[in-house]
Scaffold this motif. Structure first.
Motif, mmCIF file in Angstrom:
data_model
loop_
_atom_site.group_PDB
_atom_site.id
_atom_site.type_symbol
_atom_site.label_atom_id
_atom_site.label_comp_id
_atom_site.label_asym_id
_atom_site.label_seq_id
_atom_site.Cartn_x
_atom_site.Cartn_y
_atom_site.Cartn_z
ATOM 1 N N MET A 1 0.859 -1.174 0.204
ATOM 2 C CA MET A 1 -0.271 -0.223 -0.150
ATOM 3 C C MET A 1 0.239 0.844 -0.076
ATOM 4 N N ASP A 2 0.900 2.279 -1.391
ATOM 5 C CA ASP A 2 1.451 2.913 -1.178
ATOM 6 C C ASP A 2 0.887 4.377 0.131
ATOM 7 N N LEU A 3 1.318 4.803 0.562
ATOM 8 C CA LEU A 3 1.047 6.279 1.385
ATOM 9 C C LEU A 3 1.657 7.437 0.922
ATOM 10 N N THR A 4 0.587 8.462 0.948
ATOM 11 C CA THR A 4 0.501 9.957 0.391
ATOM 12 C C THR A 4 2.206 9.920 1.393
ATOM 13 N N LYS A 5 2.896 11.125 1.509
ATOM 14 C CA LYS A 5 3.552 11.918 2.563
ATOM 15 C C LYS A 5 2.939 12.467 3.824
ATOM 16 N N ASN A 6 1.661 12.972 3.279
ATOM 17 C CA ASN A 6 0.492 13.475 4.435
ATOM 18 C C ASN A 6 0.499 12.138 5.143
ATOM 19 N N GLU A 7 -0.109 11.291 5.065
ATOM 20 C CA GLU A 7 -0.324 10.208 5.470
ATOM 21 C C GLU A 7 1.205 9.261 5.553
ATOM 22 N N ARG A 8 1.911 9.324 5.613
ATOM 23 C CA ARG A 8 2.618 8.764 5.669
ATOM 24 C C ARG A 8 3.401 10.328 7.639
ATOM 25 N N GLU A 9 3.558 10.867 7.500
ATOM 26 C CA GLU A 9 3.349 11.928 8.302
ATOM 27 C C GLU A 9 2.737 11.860 9.614
ATOM 28 N N LEU A 10 1.497 11.915 8.647
ATOM 29 C CA LEU A 10 0.228 11.579 9.901
ATOM 30 C C LEU A 10 0.722 10.002 10.979
ATOM 31 N N ARG A 11 1.015 8.620 10.377
ATOM 32 C CA ARG A 11 1.221 7.654 10.998
ATOM 33 C C ARG A 11 2.546 8.117 11.475
ATOM 34 N N GLU A 12 3.407 8.622 11.671
ATOM 35 C CA GLU A 12 4.610 9.053 11.747
ATOM 36 C C GLU A 12 4.408 9.800 13.542
ATOM 37 N N LEU A 13 3.859 11.497 13.352
ATOM 38 C CA LEU A 13 3.350 11.527 14.380
ATOM 39 C C LEU A 13 2.438 11.140 15.763
ATOM 40 N N TYR A 14 1.382 9.860 14.721
ATOM 41 C CA TYR A 14 0.579 9.214 15.959
ATOM 42 C C TYR A 14 1.805 8.924 16.993
ATOM 43 N N ALA A 15 2.513 7.282 15.907
ATOM 44 C CA ALA A 15 3.644 6.648 17.029
ATOM 45 C C ALA A 15 4.509 7.131 17.642
ATOM 46 N N ARG A 16 5.073 8.589 17.327
ATOM 47 C CA ARG A 16 6.193 9.646 18.481
ATOM 48 C C ARG A 16 5.080 9.565 19.052
ATOM 49 N N TRP A 17 4.778 10.251 18.976
ATOM 50 C CA TRP A 17 2.725 11.028 20.360
ATOM 51 C C TRP A 17 3.013 9.224 21.693
ATOM 52 N N LEU A 18 2.446 7.623 19.931
ATOM 53 C CA LEU A 18 1.835 6.640 21.184
ATOM 54 C C LEU A 18 3.473 6.211 22.021
ATOM 55 N N ASP A 19 4.336 6.103 21.461
ATOM 56 C CA ASP A 19 5.534 5.461 22.133
ATOM 57 C C ASP A 19 5.786 6.470 22.723
ATOM 58 N N ARG A 20 5.863 7.590 23.254
ATOM 59 C CA ARG A 20 6.113 8.919 24.312
ATOM 60 C C ARG A 20 5.084 8.503 25.249
ATOM 61 N N ALA A 21 4.102 8.443 24.946
ATOM 62 C CA ALA A 21 2.533 8.642 25.853
ATOM 63 C C ALA A 21 2.786 7.023 27.026
ATOM 64 N N THR A 22 3.014 5.873 25.816
ATOM 65 C CA THR A 22 2.940 4.900 26.549
ATOM 66 C C THR A 22 3.849 4.750 27.823
ATOM 67 N N LYS A 23 5.450 4.933 27.139
ATOM 68 C CA LYS A 23 6.549 4.969 28.487
ATOM 69 C C LYS A 23 6.305 5.383 29.339
ATOM 70 N N LEU A 24 5.858 6.822 29.182
ATOM 71 C CA LEU A 24 5.606 7.859 30.101
ATOM 72 C C LEU A 24 4.702 7.083 31.043
ATOM 73 N N GLY A 25 3.464 6.360 30.342
ATOM 74 C CA GLY A 25 2.580 5.859 31.491
ATOM 75 C C GLY A 25 2.775 4.649 32.298
ATOM 76 N N PHE A 26 3.903 3.718 31.300
ATOM 77 C CA PHE A 26 4.373 3.349 32.370
ATOM 78 C C PHE A 26 5.328 3.009 33.142
ATOM 79 N N ALA A 27 6.394 4.097 33.364
ATOM 80 C CA ALA A 27 6.992 5.191 34.464
ATOM 81 C C ALA A 27 6.179 5.182 35.458
ATOM 82 N N VAL A 28 4.973 5.739 35.242
ATOM 83 C CA VAL A 28 4.642 6.242 36.065
ATOM 84 C C VAL A 28 3.856 5.238 36.936
ATOM 85 N N SER A 29 2.994 3.975 36.259
ATOM 86 C CA SER A 29 2.337 2.581 36.789
ATOM 87 C C SER A 29 3.787 1.827 37.416
ATOM 88 N N LEU A 30 4.671 2.075 36.944
ATOM 89 C CA LEU A 30 5.658 1.671 38.145
ATOM 90 C C LEU A 30 5.735 2.553 39.025
#
Length: 137
Positions: A1-30
């Motif tokens: 599946m070929d993604l447009t540049k905008n779609e790739r940017e959105l996925r990468e933005l979502y993934a960055r935020w998801l990664d950081r938020a889950t790491k923060l959530g894990f740290a707070v939980s711990l």
């Protein structure tokens, strides 16, 4: 599946935020768990008392312990077991926070359908979390 540049940017933005938020959530939980098991911060329901409450219904548990209903737990953040609940609530906010972060990008791209869908998802998740539509007790 070929993604447009905008779609790739959105996925990468979502993934960055998801990664950081889950790491923060894990740290707070711990951290909350360590405060609980160490006894450095007192628990609302002492761990030694928990076995007596395990078999109770929610209503009986609340009556026996004096635990609050609904969002009343926010007033008990000085207790380590309630800090654990707050950590779980923080993890539950990860998805709406990630979607909310996409909203300005979608608006800037004038992607009205995706913007409407993301707004609807954030709204549904926040209404569900609020308990406004909860039935019963």
């Amino acid at each position: 599946m070929d993604l447009t540049k905008n779609e790739r940017e959105l996925r990468e933005l979502y993934a960055r935020w998801l990664d950081r938020a889950t790491k923060l959530g894990f740290a707070v939980s711990l951290a909350a768990f360590l405060l609980y098991v160490s006894g450095l911060v007192p628990a609302f329901v002492p761990p030694a008392d928990l076995p007596r409450y395990w078999g109770l219904s929610v209503d009986r548990f609340i009556a026996a312990t004096g635990a609050p209903r609904g969002w009343g737990w926010l007033g008990l953040l000085r207790y380590s077991d309630v800090l654990n609940l707050a950590a779980v609530a923080l993890l539950a906010l990860v998805t709406p926070a990630c979607y909310a972060r996409l909203l300005p990008q979608l608006f800037a791209q004038r992607d009205w359908l995706q913007l409407a869908l993301a707004c609807a998802q954030v709204l549904v998740l926040l209404v569900a979390a609020s308990g406004v539509l909860a039935g019963g007790g």
